[in-house]
Design an enzyme around this catalytic site. Structure first.
Site, PDB file in Angstrom:
ATOM      1  N   CYS A  63     -53.149 -83.073  75.988  1.00 50.21           N
ATOM      2  CA  CYS A  63     -51.809 -83.320  76.528  1.00 50.21           C
ATOM      3  C   CYS A  63     -51.257 -84.594  75.891  1.00 50.21           C
ATOM      4  O   CYS A  63     -51.896 -85.644  75.953  1.00 50.21           O
ATOM      5  CB  CYS A  63     -51.842 -83.481  78.052  1.00 50.21           C
ATOM      6  SG  CYS A  63     -50.223 -84.000  78.683  1.00 50.21           S
ATOM      7  N   SER A  83     -49.916 -72.177  78.679  1.00 48.46           N
ATOM      8  CA  SER A  83     -50.028 -73.162  79.757  1.00 48.46           C
ATOM      9  C   SER A  83     -48.772 -74.033  79.830  1.00 48.46           C
ATOM     10  O   SER A  83     -48.238 -74.459  78.807  1.00 48.46           O
ATOM     11  CB  SER A  83     -51.244 -74.051  79.516  1.00 48.46           C
ATOM     12  OG  SER A  83     -51.333 -75.019  80.526  1.00 48.46           O
TER      13      SER A  83
HETATM   14  O1  RRO Z   1     -47.623 -81.858  81.559  1.00 45.92           O
HETATM   15  C1  RRO Z   1     -47.241 -82.147  80.412  1.00 45.92           C
HETATM   16  O2  RRO Z   1     -46.416 -83.027  80.197  1.00 45.92           O
HETATM   17  C2  RRO Z   1     -47.771 -81.467  79.229  1.00 45.92           C
HETATM   18  C3  RRO Z   1     -49.081 -81.069  79.077  1.00 45.92           C
HETATM   19 BR1  RRO Z   1     -50.338 -81.200  80.430  1.00 45.92          BR
HETATM   20  C4  RRO Z   1     -49.527 -80.526  77.840  1.00 45.92           C
HETATM   21  O3  RRO Z   1     -50.692 -80.181  77.626  1.00 45.92           O
HETATM   22  N1  RRO Z   1     -48.607 -80.420  76.855  1.00 45.92           N
HETATM   23  C5  RRO Z   1     -47.341 -80.789  77.020  1.00 45.92           C
HETATM   24  O4  RRO Z   1     -46.541 -80.665  76.084  1.00 45.92           O
HETATM   25  N2  RRO Z   1     -46.918 -81.307  78.202  1.00 45.92           N
END
Ligand code: RRO
Length: 313
Positions: free
Chosen positions: A137, A28
């Protein structure tokens, strides 16, 4: 020991009822909803495409700079930039479905109600193979929003999503290594109904630029990923598999090669996600898949499933 040709290894893997043709997925956040990678390989060739965490509303994310290089890794502070669930469902999901890709949809919210609304929005949508609930996150307004840092908060989110998601769609909880006892969090979410676990998200980190003498990221702190975190991620997979060997794990954290992927499988992961490696080598997930099947063949495995957790024996 009979050494098989890599093509003879059965790479199919089961993730709580979702049977993927092979155990290598994207991670992701590293390739949006897969379109960027389609120019490099057939996205249907992977076990699944894990999409960037989507929130209810469109979101522009944190200010720039949002990325910084670190030794054997990188730091990001994207801040959940994304199109919002309606646009995702209208544009991204049909695109993945049309290409025969298996979509693992990562969802993120700031409250239980938001997670529930996201799970509802995905209910019954064709092409959704799994839901990965991002409760970890690091780039959120305050640490209280990192539900995965607290077993009780994590369980409440996962329980609510599990109730609203289609019963046939496995719900995986994405955990953080930034906790004292990841097994306690894993147990809590499994008790709340998680069908499996994704481990691990980036670690909270920080870089200070020695020239400006200020934080390198506008968001000040960020998520550390890449090979630098691999031993931490492998340790988490190992500990959780040891405690709950029946719970399927999607492992991630600094996988760059087939041997890196093998480490996760031996620790207990039924599948792996390749993330940061795609920034330097967009074809990395497909290469890792080939290398993993060769590594399994060389070690006498005729099924990847037989190697899951092998290091515990
Ligand atoms: O969007 C982000 O800054 C981010 C997310 Br959602 C996540 O789950 N892990 C990350 O390192 N960055």
């Amino acid at each position: 020991m009979t050494v098989l040709a890599p093509s003879q290894v059965d790479m199919a893997t089961s993730l709580a009822g979702f049977v993927a043709p092979n155990p290598v997925f994207t991670a992701s956040g590293c390739a949006a909803a897969g379109r960027e990678l389609a120019q490099f390989f057939d996205v249907a060739a992977l076990g699944g495409v894990v999409t960037k965490s989507v929130m209810l509303a469109p979101r522009s994310g944190r200010p720039t700079p949002r990325m910084a290089e670190t030794p054997s890794g990188m730091l990001n502070s994207i801040g959940l930039q994304g199109p919002g669930i309606d646009a995702f469902v209208a544009d991204d999901l049909p695109w993945l479905l049309a290409r025969g890709a298996r979509a693992v949809v990562s969802i993120a919210g700031t409250s239980i109600d938001e997670y529930v609304a996201l799970a509802r929005a995905l209910r019954g949508r064709p092409g959704v193979a799994m839901i990965e609930v991002n409760i970890s996150c690091p780039n959120v307004a305050d640490r209280g929003q990192v539900f995965a840092c607290d077993p009780w908060a994590a369980a409440r989110v996962i329980g609510a999503v599990r109730e609203k998601a289609a019963p046939t769609v496995p719900v995986f909880a994405k955990l953080s290594a930034d906790v004292t006892d990841i097994v306690a969090v894993a147990r809590a979410v499994v008790q709340a109904g998680a069908d499996g676990l994704s481990m691990v998200n980036t670690l909270l980190g920080m870089v200070i630029d020695p020239v400006t003498m200020r934080p390198a990221l506008a968001g000040i702190t960020g998520g550390l990923s890449g090979p630098a975190i691999r031993p931490v991620a492998v340790r988490c997979v190992w500990q959780v598999h040891q405690a709950m060997p029946e719970v399927p794990i999607l492992g991630m954290g600094g996988i760059r090669t087939g041997l890196d992927a093998l480490e996760f499988v031996l620790a207990g992961a039924s599948a792996v996600s390749v993330g940061t490696a795609v920034f330097g080598d967009p074809g990395a997930p497909v290469r890792v898949l080939g290398e993993l099947s060769a590594a399994l063949a060389e070690r006498g495995f005729d099924r990847v499933a037989d190697a899951v957790g092998y290091a515990h024996r």
